[in-house]
Design a protein around this motif. Structure first.
Motif, mmCIF file in Angstrom:
data_model
loop_
_atom_site.group_PDB
_atom_site.id
_atom_site.type_symbol
_atom_site.label_atom_id
_atom_site.label_comp_id
_atom_site.label_asym_id
_atom_site.label_seq_id
_atom_site.Cartn_x
_atom_site.Cartn_y
_atom_site.Cartn_z
ATOM 1 N N MET A 1 -38.022 -8.289 12.439
ATOM 2 C CA MET A 1 -38.941 -7.223 12.805
ATOM 3 C C MET A 1 -40.340 -7.502 12.287
ATOM 4 S SD MET A 1 -38.278 -4.070 10.193
ATOM 5 C CE MET A 1 -38.991 -3.095 11.459
ATOM 6 N N GLY A 2 -40.928 -8.598 12.714
ATOM 7 C CA GLY A 2 -42.263 -8.910 12.247
ATOM 8 C C GLY A 2 -42.220 -9.531 10.867
ATOM 9 N N LYS A 3 -43.363 -10.039 10.418
ATOM 10 C CA LYS A 3 -43.423 -10.668 9.107
ATOM 11 C C LYS A 3 -43.271 -9.618 8.020
ATOM 12 C CE LYS A 3 -46.256 -13.535 6.142
ATOM 13 N NZ LYS A 3 -47.498 -14.289 5.983
ATOM 14 N N ARG A 4 -42.479 -9.951 6.998
ATOM 15 C CA ARG A 4 -42.240 -9.006 5.925
ATOM 16 C C ARG A 4 -42.767 -9.560 4.618
ATOM 17 N NH1 ARG A 4 -36.448 -6.305 4.468
ATOM 18 N NH2 ARG A 4 -37.007 -5.401 2.466
ATOM 19 N N THR A 5 -43.533 -8.752 3.898
ATOM 20 C CA THR A 5 -44.080 -9.174 2.621
ATOM 21 C C THR A 5 -44.102 -7.989 1.682
ATOM 22 O OG1 THR A 5 -46.040 -10.031 1.496
ATOM 23 C CG2 THR A 5 -46.427 -8.784 3.497
ATOM 24 N N PRO A 17 -42.893 3.978 9.657
ATOM 25 C CA PRO A 17 -41.715 4.494 10.370
ATOM 26 C C PRO A 17 -41.887 5.977 10.675
ATOM 27 C CG PRO A 17 -41.238 4.245 8.042
ATOM 28 C CD PRO A 17 -42.586 3.641 8.259
ATOM 29 N N LEU A 18 -41.388 6.375 11.823
ATOM 30 C CA LEU A 18 -41.523 7.780 12.245
ATOM 31 C C LEU A 18 -40.191 8.512 12.270
ATOM 32 C CD1 LEU A 18 -44.109 7.308 15.134
ATOM 33 C CD2 LEU A 18 -44.534 7.937 12.751
ATOM 34 N N PHE A 19 -39.119 7.827 11.846
ATOM 35 C CA PHE A 19 -37.794 8.458 11.901
ATOM 36 C C PHE A 19 -37.076 8.401 10.553
ATOM 37 C CE2 PHE A 19 -38.755 7.044 16.228
ATOM 38 C CZ PHE A 19 -38.639 8.249 16.900
ATOM 39 N N LEU A 20 -37.823 8.694 9.489
ATOM 40 C CA LEU A 20 -37.225 8.824 8.167
ATOM 41 C C LEU A 20 -37.368 10.272 7.710
ATOM 42 C CD1 LEU A 20 -38.443 5.643 6.242
ATOM 43 C CD2 LEU A 20 -36.308 5.991 7.490
ATOM 44 N N PRO A 21 -36.460 10.758 6.869
ATOM 45 C CA PRO A 21 -36.571 12.135 6.376
ATOM 46 C C PRO A 21 -37.880 12.326 5.618
ATOM 47 C CG PRO A 21 -34.420 11.209 5.861
ATOM 48 C CD PRO A 21 -35.258 10.077 6.356
ATOM 49 N N SER A 22 -38.518 13.460 5.835
ATOM 50 C CA SER A 22 -39.795 13.744 5.178
ATOM 51 C C SER A 22 -39.556 14.482 3.870
ATOM 52 C CB SER A 22 -40.710 14.548 6.110
ATOM 53 O OG SER A 22 -41.054 13.781 7.231
ATOM 54 N N ASN A 23 -38.926 13.803 2.909
ATOM 55 C CA ASN A 23 -38.665 14.404 1.604
ATOM 56 C C ASN A 23 -39.872 14.228 0.705
ATOM 57 O OD1 ASN A 23 -35.925 14.938 2.297
ATOM 58 N ND2 ASN A 23 -35.441 12.806 1.886
ATOM 59 N N ASP A 24 -40.136 15.237 -0.120
ATOM 60 C CA ASP A 24 -41.250 15.152 -1.061
ATOM 61 C C ASP A 24 -41.021 14.084 -2.116
ATOM 62 O OD1 ASP A 24 -41.764 18.737 -1.039
ATOM 63 O OD2 ASP A 24 -42.597 17.183 0.226
ATOM 64 N N ASP A 25 -39.768 13.790 -2.397
ATOM 65 C CA ASP A 25 -39.442 12.836 -3.451
ATOM 66 C C ASP A 25 -39.099 11.467 -2.875
ATOM 67 O OD1 ASP A 25 -37.093 13.544 -2.244
ATOM 68 O OD2 ASP A 25 -35.914 13.649 -4.089
ATOM 69 N N ASP A 26 -39.815 11.036 -1.814
ATOM 70 C CA ASP A 26 -39.424 9.799 -1.155
ATOM 71 C C ASP A 26 -39.577 8.582 -2.060
ATOM 72 O OD1 ASP A 26 -41.752 7.803 0.106
ATOM 73 O OD2 ASP A 26 -42.515 9.742 -0.513
ATOM 74 N N TYR A 27 -40.331 8.697 -3.169
ATOM 75 C CA TYR A 27 -40.491 7.552 -4.067
ATOM 76 C C TYR A 27 -39.228 7.272 -4.875
ATOM 77 C CZ TYR A 27 -45.369 7.671 -2.754
ATOM 78 O OH TYR A 27 -46.526 7.642 -2.017
ATOM 79 N N TYR A 34 -32.963 -1.220 3.735
ATOM 80 C CA TYR A 34 -32.716 -0.448 4.959
ATOM 81 C C TYR A 34 -33.146 -1.259 6.182
ATOM 82 C CZ TYR A 34 -32.978 3.330 8.396
ATOM 83 O OH TYR A 34 -32.805 4.123 9.513
ATOM 84 N N LYS A 35 -32.301 -1.292 7.187
ATOM 85 C CA LYS A 35 -32.598 -2.053 8.408
ATOM 86 C C LYS A 35 -33.267 -1.138 9.431
ATOM 87 C CE LYS A 35 -28.817 -5.359 7.797
ATOM 88 N NZ LYS A 35 -27.587 -5.958 8.390
ATOM 89 N N PHE A 36 -34.584 -1.232 9.502
ATOM 90 C CA PHE A 36 -35.315 -0.428 10.466
ATOM 91 C C PHE A 36 -35.001 -0.913 11.884
ATOM 92 C CE2 PHE A 36 -37.827 0.178 6.629
ATOM 93 C CZ PHE A 36 -38.111 1.542 6.684
ATOM 94 N N PRO A 37 -34.613 -0.008 12.784
ATOM 95 C CA PRO A 37 -34.270 -0.419 14.152
ATOM 96 C C PRO A 37 -35.427 -1.101 14.873
ATOM 97 C CG PRO A 37 -33.472 1.806 13.696
ATOM 98 C CD PRO A 37 -34.353 1.419 12.547
ATOM 99 N N VAL A 38 -35.155 -2.220 15.490
ATOM 100 C CA VAL A 38 -36.180 -3.005 16.183
ATOM 101 C C VAL A 38 -36.788 -2.226 17.346
ATOM 102 C CG1 VAL A 38 -36.603 -5.107 17.519
ATOM 103 C CG2 VAL A 38 -35.108 -5.174 15.513
#
Length: 304
Positions: A1-5, A17-27, A34-38
């Motif tokens: 999925m593109g170059k990763r660094t 990404p636009l399809f992850l849960p919007s949790n306040d504690d995402d850190y 996690y394998k982001f769908p191509v």
């Protein structure tokens, strides 16, 4: 999925990404494995400048879609909205990942840095590294003209904003549906209090935003000690013990701690995690020493 660094430099293009849960504690979530769908739709941004305090200035492009073979289609689409500041955007958990770099990037030339502006509540405008004094009237006029205030946003806030813009454009992302379908795939939050919880068992520890709670089911500990001193060992008795223990230890934190005990539960809360954590460890150590606890109850009964 593109170059990763894992390291991101000014000029690098990153995927949002636009399809992850919007949790306040995402850190506390680790997306490094996690394998982001191509075939997902992604938004894309560029790091303009790394500023003081791990706050980065970024811009988001209008192009959204699958990750392209090269960044040209992204850059040529123009900005979705004005640049913003994001706090800790490229932490090790890799929620946002760099996919293209540009060693020849020049923020003045490529991102029109000279005209990037922010207002402050102190009567100043920041523009291209310069701080300009402005009047209240000018501030109002600039705000009405669309100049934003200097605000540090989170990644999840920004994802919500991007989805909102796309919805206004008529794009149906089916966000709620897709997130619900993938909920079993997402990483689970890291329990930063795991070690503490293990240390103070059978006491329980609960962390909420700005509120921390230490609790114990009455009857789990030292019931015989209470009975021998004509006490029920209920939540209210535990409150007396905890209060007296604080006095004996010279802990002057009455305003920092509050009790919410019931007959079957001992419970105390605080807005200070550090203070309640320190108390919890010392109180647990004391409670688990049966002899010391029983002697303490005798003194408490005598004083009562």
């Amino acid at each position: 999925m593109g170059k990763r660094t894992t390291e991101v430099h000014p000029g690098d293009i990153f995927m949002i990404p636009l399809f992850l849960p919007s949790n306040d504690d995402d850190y506390t979530l680790d997306y490094s494995k996690y394998k982001f769908p191509v075939n997902d739709t992604y938004a894309f941004g560029r790091l303009i400048e790394i500023q003081v305090g791990n706050v980065d200035l970024i811009e988001v492009f209008s192009y959204t879609g699958q990750i392209p073979e090269n960044p040209d289609i992204i850059i040529q689409s123009g900005r979705m909205f004005a640049p913003v500041h994001i706090g800790h955007p490229f932490s090790k958990n890799e929620r946002w990942r760099a996919i293209f770099n540009n060693p020849h990037y020049d923020m003045w030339r490529d991102s029109d840095y000279e005209n990037i502006s922010f207002l402050s509540s102190a009567g100043h405008m920041w523009k291209g590294k310069e701080t300009i004094r402005i009047t209240q009237k000018q501030c109002i006029e600039l705000e009405e003209a669309g100049i934003p205030y200097w605000i540090m946003h989170s990644r999840t806030d920004h994802e919500v904003k991007i989805r909102s813009v796309l919805e206004e454009r008529g794009v149906d992302l089916k966000y709620e549906q897709i997130v619900d379908e993938r909920k079993s795939e997402f990483p689970k939050p890291r329990d930063v209090d795991k070690k503490l919880k293990e240390m103070i068992a059978p006491f329980s520890w609960l962390s909420e935003p700005g509120k921390y709670t230490l609790s114990l089911d009455a009857g789990l500990l030292n019931s015989d000690c209470f009975a021998e001193n004509n006490m029920l060992g209920n939540g209210y008795d535990w409150e007396k013990v905890a209060s007296e223990f604080m006095k004996k230890q010279g802990i002057h934190a009455e305003k920092k701690f509050s009790f919410d005990c019931e007959a079957d539960t001992f419970s105390m809360t605080s807005s200070s995690k550090k203070m309640l954590k320190e108390f919890s460890i010392s109180f647990h150590k004391f409670v688990m020493d049966t002899n010391a606890f029983e002697e303490f109850l005798k003194q408490l009964s005598f004083c009562g």
